[in-house]
Design a protein around this motif. Structure first.
Motif, PDB file in Angstrom:
ATOM      1  N   ASP A 123      23.268   5.755  -5.737  1.00 20.92           N
ATOM      2  CA  ASP A 123      21.910   5.205  -5.710  1.00 20.92           C
ATOM      3  C   ASP A 123      21.784   4.182  -6.829  1.00 20.92           C
ATOM      4  O   ASP A 123      22.449   4.281  -7.868  1.00 20.92           O
TER       5      ASP A 123
ATOM      6  N   SER B  25      20.137   3.024  -9.702  1.00 25.25           N
ATOM      7  CA  SER B  25      19.172   3.379 -10.739  1.00 25.25           C
ATOM      8  C   SER B  25      19.301   2.459 -11.948  1.00 25.25           C
ATOM      9  O   SER B  25      18.303   2.063 -12.533  1.00 25.25           O
TER      10      SER B  25
ATOM     11  N   ARG C 182      31.375   8.676  -5.269  1.00 24.93           N
ATOM     12  CA  ARG C 182      31.532   7.284  -5.726  1.00 24.93           C
ATOM     13  C   ARG C 182      32.983   6.829  -5.568  1.00 24.93           C
ATOM     14  O   ARG C 182      33.253   5.637  -5.579  1.00 24.93           O
TER      15      ARG C 182
ATOM     16  N   ASP D  12      26.931  11.219  -8.756  1.00 24.23           N
ATOM     17  CA  ASP D  12      25.471  11.326  -8.821  1.00 24.23           C
ATOM     18  C   ASP D  12      25.022  12.784  -8.935  1.00 24.23           C
ATOM     19  O   ASP D  12      23.973  13.069  -9.508  1.00 24.23           O
TER      20      ASP D  12
ATOM     21  N   ASP E 177      19.314  11.013  -6.409  1.00 28.56           N
ATOM     22  CA  ASP E 177      20.706  11.382  -6.696  1.00 28.56           C
ATOM     23  C   ASP E 177      21.274  12.319  -5.631  1.00 28.56           C
ATOM     24  O   ASP E 177      22.450  12.212  -5.265  1.00 28.56           O
TER      25      ASP E 177
HETATM   26 MG    MG Z   1      22.590   8.252  -9.382  1.00 30.77          MG
END
Ligand code: MG
Ligand code: ADP
Length: 310
Positions: A194, A196, A147, A27, A73
């Motif tokens: 997140d 998105s 991640r 992110d 982010d």
């Molecule tokens: Mg993101």
């Protein structure tokens, strides 16, 4: 070619970052410093006709959102946002009232999330309105949540409720900064992103980056009332919750014991729901409920992809 394949090609051409630096693919970028915190860097681009239309738009909402998506982010790494550079390309008719309201909305978002606007760039254009925000953030050294850290047997959790944001919530997204900081401070969080593009795609990014699979439990996905309102267009409320973008909630994986306690307490007044678990087997599946012996199906990644959906 899809958006993600193009980014992958850029990543291959750029090559790996030096040790200690997190480069393309999460992110935010993470840069070590001499101080107690690591530096987080992210940038986002909003283009008229692609991300928004100006008819019926309150430019203040656009200003809010242009910053909020980057705050989201930074939050996705467990960080707090700090300094922003704001660049705009505006056609002549948009340099007055439109520009003023854009800035007003952005300043409101900045104040709410502790961000200082410290610079940017301005140009005229014969084309569409373009707004770009570059944002820094900070996270205690070595504590950025990637991640790539999801582990087999982790619980998968999300904040809030998902789907149907196009009915209006997408205009003023509320990035989960305080929630992210509190969730990470509690420990045992292995991966975070997140939401998105949409749950199905964004969890897919976590699985790819971590080299693991997942089982989701259909009866545990927190379906937003807007997803129920949006359903009936040929897609179920659950499909909206899985595939609609712009929720800007957090998805994270962590030790199951802690997931259960977070689910009981919520975080900063925001509900947390345990929606599935990480598996060593690299399948990505949806079960009707936890432990179901039948009715499993593969999850398709139907979240947003700019080139595919353009
Ligand atoms: Mg993101
Ligand atoms: P997000 O949805 O979280 O903002 P994106 O899908 O936009 O993430 O980007 C995924 C990753 O690819 C990020 O690490 C981002 O910095 C990187 N990225 C996207 N576009 C480019 C580009 N043109 N050049 C280099 N890196 C890029």
């Amino acid at each position: 070619m899809g958006e993600f394949e193009l980014i992958e090609r850029i990543r291959a051409a750029v090559g790996p970052p030096p040790p200690g630096v997190v480069g393309i693919g999460d992110d935010c970028a993470v840069i070590p410093t001499d101080g107690a915190n690591d530096l987080l860097l992210t940038t986002d681009l909003l283009v008229e006709g692609v991300h928004f239309v100006t008819e019926g738009l309150d430019p203040a909402d656009l200003g809010w959102k242009a910053l909020a998506v980057s705050v989201s982010d930074i939050a996705a790494m467990g960080g707090r946002s700090r300094y922003a550079l704001v660049s705009v390309a505006l056609p002549a008719p948009r340099t007055g009232e439109f520009a003023d309201r854009l800035l007003a909305g952005m300043r409101e978002c900045a104040e709410r999330h502790g961000v200082l606007l410290v610079g940017g760039d301005t140009t005229g254009t014969p084309g569409p309105v373009i707004v770009n925000v570059a944002l820094t953030g900070e996270v205690p050294r070595g504590r950025a949540v990637m991640r790539s850290g999801a582990r087999p047997a982790d619980a998968i959790c999300v904040t809030g409720a998902l789907g149907g944001s196009l009915l209006g919530r997408h205009l003023r997204p509320a990035p989960r900064q305080e929630e992210a900081v509190a969730i990470v401070q509690g420990g045992s969080v292995h991966a975070m992103i997140d939401l998105s593009d949409g749950l199905s795609s964004d969890l897919g990014h976590v699985l790819d980056a971590s080299g693991v699979g997942a089982e989701l439990f259909a009866d545990r996905i927190p379906v937003h009332p807007d997803a129920h309102r949006a359903a009936g267009d040929g897609r179920s409320a659950l499909a909206h919750a899985m595939d609609d973008g712009e929720d800007f909630e957090l998805l994270f994986t962590l030790r199951p014991e802690r997931a259960e306690s977070l689910e009981r307490t919520g975080v900063c007044g925001t509900p947390v729901r345990r929606i599935g678990r990480i598996t060593e087997r690299r399948a990505y599946r949806m079960l009707p409920h936890e432990g179901a012996a039948a009715g499993a199906r593969d999850v398709e990644r139907r979240g947003h992809d700019h080139f595919r959906d353009a």
